[in-house]
Design a protein around this motif. Structure first.
Motif, PDB file in Angstrom:
ATOM      1  N   PRO A  29     109.143 -16.535  98.280  1.00  0.00           N
ATOM      2  CA  PRO A  29     108.418 -15.876  99.367  1.00  0.00           C
ATOM      3  C   PRO A  29     109.156 -14.635  99.870  1.00  0.00           C
ATOM      4  O   PRO A  29     110.385 -14.621  99.957  1.00  0.00           O
ATOM      5  N   SER A  30     108.404 -13.606 100.206  1.00  0.00           N
ATOM      6  CA  SER A  30     109.004 -12.344 100.648  1.00  0.00           C
ATOM      7  C   SER A  30     109.424 -12.385 102.112  1.00  0.00           C
ATOM      8  O   SER A  30     110.115 -11.483 102.583  1.00  0.00           O
ATOM      9  N   GLU A  31     109.004 -13.401 102.827  1.00  0.00           N
ATOM     10  CA  GLU A  31     109.421 -13.546 104.229  1.00  0.00           C
ATOM     11  C   GLU A  31     109.405 -15.013 104.622  1.00  0.00           C
ATOM     12  O   GLU A  31     108.866 -15.861 103.912  1.00  0.00           O
ATOM     13  N   GLY A  32     110.017 -15.305 105.771  1.00  0.00           N
ATOM     14  CA  GLY A  32     110.092 -16.680 106.257  1.00  0.00           C
ATOM     15  C   GLY A  32     111.292 -17.410 105.694  1.00  0.00           C
ATOM     16  O   GLY A  32     111.932 -16.956 104.736  1.00  0.00           O
ATOM     17  N   GLY A  33     111.613 -18.545 106.298  1.00  0.00           N
ATOM     18  CA  GLY A  33     112.742 -19.343 105.849  1.00  0.00           C
ATOM     19  C   GLY A  33     112.535 -19.877 104.447  1.00  0.00           C
ATOM     20  O   GLY A  33     111.481 -20.427 104.140  1.00  0.00           O
ATOM     21  N   VAL A  34     113.542 -19.703 103.601  1.00  0.00           N
ATOM     22  CA  VAL A  34     113.478 -20.168 102.216  1.00  0.00           C
ATOM     23  C   VAL A  34     114.786 -20.869 101.871  1.00  0.00           C
ATOM     24  O   VAL A  34     115.867 -20.334 102.112  1.00  0.00           O
ATOM     25  N   LEU A  35     114.665 -22.058 101.290  1.00  0.00           N
ATOM     26  CA  LEU A  35     115.827 -22.785 100.797  1.00  0.00           C
ATOM     27  C   LEU A  35     115.770 -22.791  99.277  1.00  0.00           C
ATOM     28  O   LEU A  35     114.876 -23.385  98.678  1.00  0.00           O
ATOM     29  N   LEU A  36     116.704 -22.062  98.657  1.00  0.00           N
ATOM     30  CA  LEU A  36     116.799 -22.025  97.198  1.00  0.00           C
ATOM     31  C   LEU A  36     117.679 -23.179  96.751  1.00  0.00           C
ATOM     32  O   LEU A  36     118.845 -23.265  97.145  1.00  0.00           O
ATOM     33  N   CYS A  37     117.135 -24.078  95.941  1.00  0.00           N
ATOM     34  CA  CYS A  37     117.875 -25.243  95.462  1.00  0.00           C
ATOM     35  C   CYS A  37     118.108 -25.103  93.962  1.00  0.00           C
ATOM     36  O   CYS A  37     117.151 -24.965  93.198  1.00  0.00           O
ATOM     37  N   CYS A  38     119.368 -25.155  93.545  1.00  0.00           N
ATOM     38  CA  CYS A  38     119.709 -24.827  92.158  1.00  0.00           C
ATOM     39  C   CYS A  38     120.714 -25.808  91.559  1.00  0.00           C
ATOM     40  O   CYS A  38     121.487 -26.429  92.290  1.00  0.00           O
ATOM     41  N   ASN A  39     120.697 -25.915  90.213  1.00  0.00           N
ATOM     42  CA  ASN A  39     121.730 -26.681  89.520  1.00  0.00           C
ATOM     43  C   ASN A  39     123.064 -25.943  89.647  1.00  0.00           C
ATOM     44  O   ASN A  39     123.102 -24.760  89.984  1.00  0.00           O
ATOM     45  N   HIS A  40     124.164 -26.674  89.370  1.00  0.00           N
ATOM     46  CA  HIS A  40     125.484 -26.097  89.648  1.00  0.00           C
ATOM     47  C   HIS A  40     126.454 -26.395  88.509  1.00  0.00           C
ATOM     48  O   HIS A  40     126.793 -27.551  88.266  1.00  0.00           O
ATOM     49  N   THR A  41     126.888 -25.335  87.814  1.00  0.00           N
ATOM     50  CA  THR A  41     127.823 -25.522  86.705  1.00  0.00           C
ATOM     51  C   THR A  41     129.087 -24.672  86.811  1.00  0.00           C
ATOM     52  O   THR A  41     130.063 -24.934  86.121  1.00  0.00           O
ATOM     53  N   SER A  42     129.072 -23.650  87.669  1.00  0.00           N
ATOM     54  CA  SER A  42     130.182 -22.698  87.688  1.00  0.00           C
ATOM     55  C   SER A  42     130.339 -22.069  89.074  1.00  0.00           C
ATOM     56  O   SER A  42     129.388 -22.028  89.861  1.00  0.00           O
ATOM     57  N   LEU A  43     131.524 -21.550  89.331  1.00  0.00           N
ATOM     58  CA  LEU A  43     131.765 -20.808  90.578  1.00  0.00           C
ATOM     59  C   LEU A  43     130.930 -19.530  90.633  1.00  0.00           C
ATOM     60  O   LEU A  43     130.737 -18.953  91.691  1.00  0.00           O
ATOM     61  N   ARG A 101     115.374 -21.523 110.154  1.00  0.00           N
ATOM     62  CA  ARG A 101     114.383 -21.389 111.227  1.00  0.00           C
ATOM     63  C   ARG A 101     114.210 -19.941 111.663  1.00  0.00           C
ATOM     64  O   ARG A 101     113.145 -19.541 112.123  1.00  0.00           O
ATOM     65  N   GLN A 102     115.254 -19.146 111.510  1.00  0.00           N
ATOM     66  CA  GLN A 102     115.183 -17.727 111.877  1.00  0.00           C
ATOM     67  C   GLN A 102     114.497 -16.889 110.801  1.00  0.00           C
ATOM     68  O   GLN A 102     114.345 -15.684 110.946  1.00  0.00           O
ATOM     69  N   GLY A 103     114.100 -17.538 109.709  1.00  0.00           N
ATOM     70  CA  GLY A 103     113.372 -16.824 108.662  1.00  0.00           C
ATOM     71  C   GLY A 103     114.242 -16.223 107.581  1.00  0.00           C
ATOM     72  O   GLY A 103     113.791 -15.353 106.827  1.00  0.00           O
ATOM     73  N   ASP A 104     115.491 -16.685 107.466  1.00  0.00           N
ATOM     74  CA  ASP A 104     116.385 -16.175 106.427  1.00  0.00           C
ATOM     75  C   ASP A 104     116.351 -17.078 105.201  1.00  0.00           C
ATOM     76  O   ASP A 104     115.737 -18.148 105.209  1.00  0.00           O
ATOM     77  N   MET A 105     117.043 -16.661 104.164  1.00  0.00           N
ATOM     78  CA  MET A 105     117.081 -17.426 102.919  1.00  0.00           C
ATOM     79  C   MET A 105     118.482 -17.971 102.685  1.00  0.00           C
ATOM     80  O   MET A 105     119.472 -17.265 102.880  1.00  0.00           O
ATOM     81  N   MET A 106     118.548 -19.218 102.261  1.00  0.00           N
ATOM     82  CA  MET A 106     119.834 -19.866 102.026  1.00  0.00           C
ATOM     83  C   MET A 106     119.823 -20.515 100.647  1.00  0.00           C
ATOM     84  O   MET A 106     118.816 -21.093 100.232  1.00  0.00           O
ATOM     85  N   GLY A 107     120.920 -20.388  99.933  1.00  0.00           N
ATOM     86  CA  GLY A 107     121.072 -21.026  98.637  1.00  0.00           C
ATOM     87  C   GLY A 107     121.905 -22.281  98.770  1.00  0.00           C
ATOM     88  O   GLY A 107     122.882 -22.313  99.522  1.00  0.00           O
ATOM     89  N   ILE A 108     121.508 -23.316  98.042  1.00  0.00           N
ATOM     90  CA  ILE A 108     122.248 -24.577  98.096  1.00  0.00           C
ATOM     91  C   ILE A 108     122.212 -25.242  96.733  1.00  0.00           C
ATOM     92  O   ILE A 108     121.264 -25.054  95.957  1.00  0.00           O
ATOM     93  N   PHE A 109     123.245 -26.002  96.437  1.00  0.00           N
ATOM     94  CA  PHE A 109     123.361 -26.702  95.166  1.00  0.00           C
ATOM     95  C   PHE A 109     123.387 -28.196  95.464  1.00  0.00           C
ATOM     96  O   PHE A 109     124.448 -28.749  95.783  1.00  0.00           O
ATOM     97  N   PRO A 110     122.232 -28.862  95.385  1.00  0.00           N
ATOM     98  CA  PRO A 110     122.141 -30.271  95.799  1.00  0.00           C
ATOM     99  C   PRO A 110     123.083 -31.210  95.067  1.00  0.00           C
ATOM    100  O   PRO A 110     123.464 -32.250  95.608  1.00  0.00           O
ATOM    101  N   GLU A 111     123.482 -30.854  93.834  1.00  0.00           N
ATOM    102  CA  GLU A 111     124.405 -31.718  93.094  1.00  0.00           C
ATOM    103  C   GLU A 111     125.779 -31.768  93.750  1.00  0.00           C
ATOM    104  O   GLU A 111     126.551 -32.688  93.508  1.00  0.00           O
ATOM    105  N   GLY A 112     126.064 -30.771  94.576  1.00  0.00           N
ATOM    106  CA  GLY A 112     127.348 -30.747  95.271  1.00  0.00           C
ATOM    107  C   GLY A 112     128.450 -30.186  94.402  1.00  0.00           C
ATOM    108  O   GLY A 112     128.842 -29.034  94.553  1.00  0.00           O
ATOM    109  N   THR A 113     128.949 -30.987  93.464  1.00  0.00           N
ATOM    110  CA  THR A 113     130.067 -30.551  92.638  1.00  0.00           C
ATOM    111  C   THR A 113     129.568 -29.884  91.367  1.00  0.00           C
ATOM    112  O   THR A 113     128.478 -30.159  90.883  1.00  0.00           O
ATOM    113  N   ARG A 114     130.409 -29.006  90.822  1.00  0.00           N
ATOM    114  CA  ARG A 114     130.071 -28.362  89.567  1.00  0.00           C
ATOM    115  C   ARG A 114     130.173 -29.362  88.418  1.00  0.00           C
ATOM    116  O   ARG A 114     130.969 -30.301  88.459  1.00  0.00           O
ATOM    117  N   ASN A 115     129.355 -29.138  87.389  1.00  0.00           N
ATOM    118  CA  ASN A 115     129.378 -29.971  86.186  1.00  0.00           C
ATOM    119  C   ASN A 115     129.181 -31.442  86.482  1.00  0.00           C
ATOM    120  O   ASN A 115     129.771 -32.310  85.836  1.00  0.00           O
TER     121      ASN A 115
END
Length: 196
Positions: A29-43, A101-115
């Protein structure tokens, strides 16, 4: 200004070193709060997750990194904020929810740890999403960080988590987390954006 400059520089570097391609950017989305959830393998994953997007992305980062002279200042300029090792504090949780809630975008890696090979994801992403009403966009990094070999960052359609809203029980959060992770793994295997 620093964020825009660094993003442009990193786009060029990653395009050259890893032939990085972004697929499905129209799903973000081009506006509004967005939570990007991604796999995690590297720094390098936080860089890959955000550099191909027009909007800036905020991230959690280990508090120790902010103690490095100069580097801590740079991290803040790039949208990172500190969290303590060993668990996310209530203050960090509140800050994350406020970002969304302020309409920004945040990235998060639900797996927590890499690999991570356990297949177990933490419930934080689902909790943030349900408490903030942010759009949840699954993302998958496809490929390995090998020089001059093509990599992709794939963005899927926002995931509808409305069925899990309510009292926010552990079972609901676990089910929402499973739904998020299944979309991520699906895209990681196919290399194509998911559809909701």
């Amino acid at each position: 200004m620093i964020y825009i400059f660094c993003r442009a520089l990193l786009r060029a570097i990653f395009a050259f070193l890893y032939r990085l391609e972004a697929v499905g950017k129209e799903n973000v989305p081009s506006e509004g709060g967005v939570l990007l959830c991604c796999n995690h393998t590297s720094l390098r994953d936080p860089i890959v997750l955000g550099i191909k997007l027009k909007r800036s992305v905020k991230y959690m980062a280990k508090a120790e990194l902010f103690n490095i002279p100069g580097f801590g200042w740079l991290l803040r300029q790039l949208g990172a904020f500190p969290v303590k090792r060993g668990g996310v504090s209530k203050e960090s949780i509140r800050y994350s929810i406020n970002i969304l809630r302020q309409g920004d975008m945040m990235g998060i890696f639900p797996e927590g740890t890499r690999n991570s090979t356990s297949g177990i994801a933490k419930k934080g992403a689902a909790s943030f999403a349900l408490r903030s009403n942010a759009a949840v966009v699954p993302a998958a990094i496809v490929g390995e960080y090998k020089l001059f070999r093509k990599m992709k960052i794939v963005y899927g359609a926002p995931i509808d988590l409305s069925e899990f809203k309510g009292e926010g029980s552990g079972d609901q959060l676990e089910a929402a987390t499973d739904k998020i992770m299944s979309r991520i793994y699906e895209m990681q295997k196919s290399g194509k954006p998911s559809r909701d």
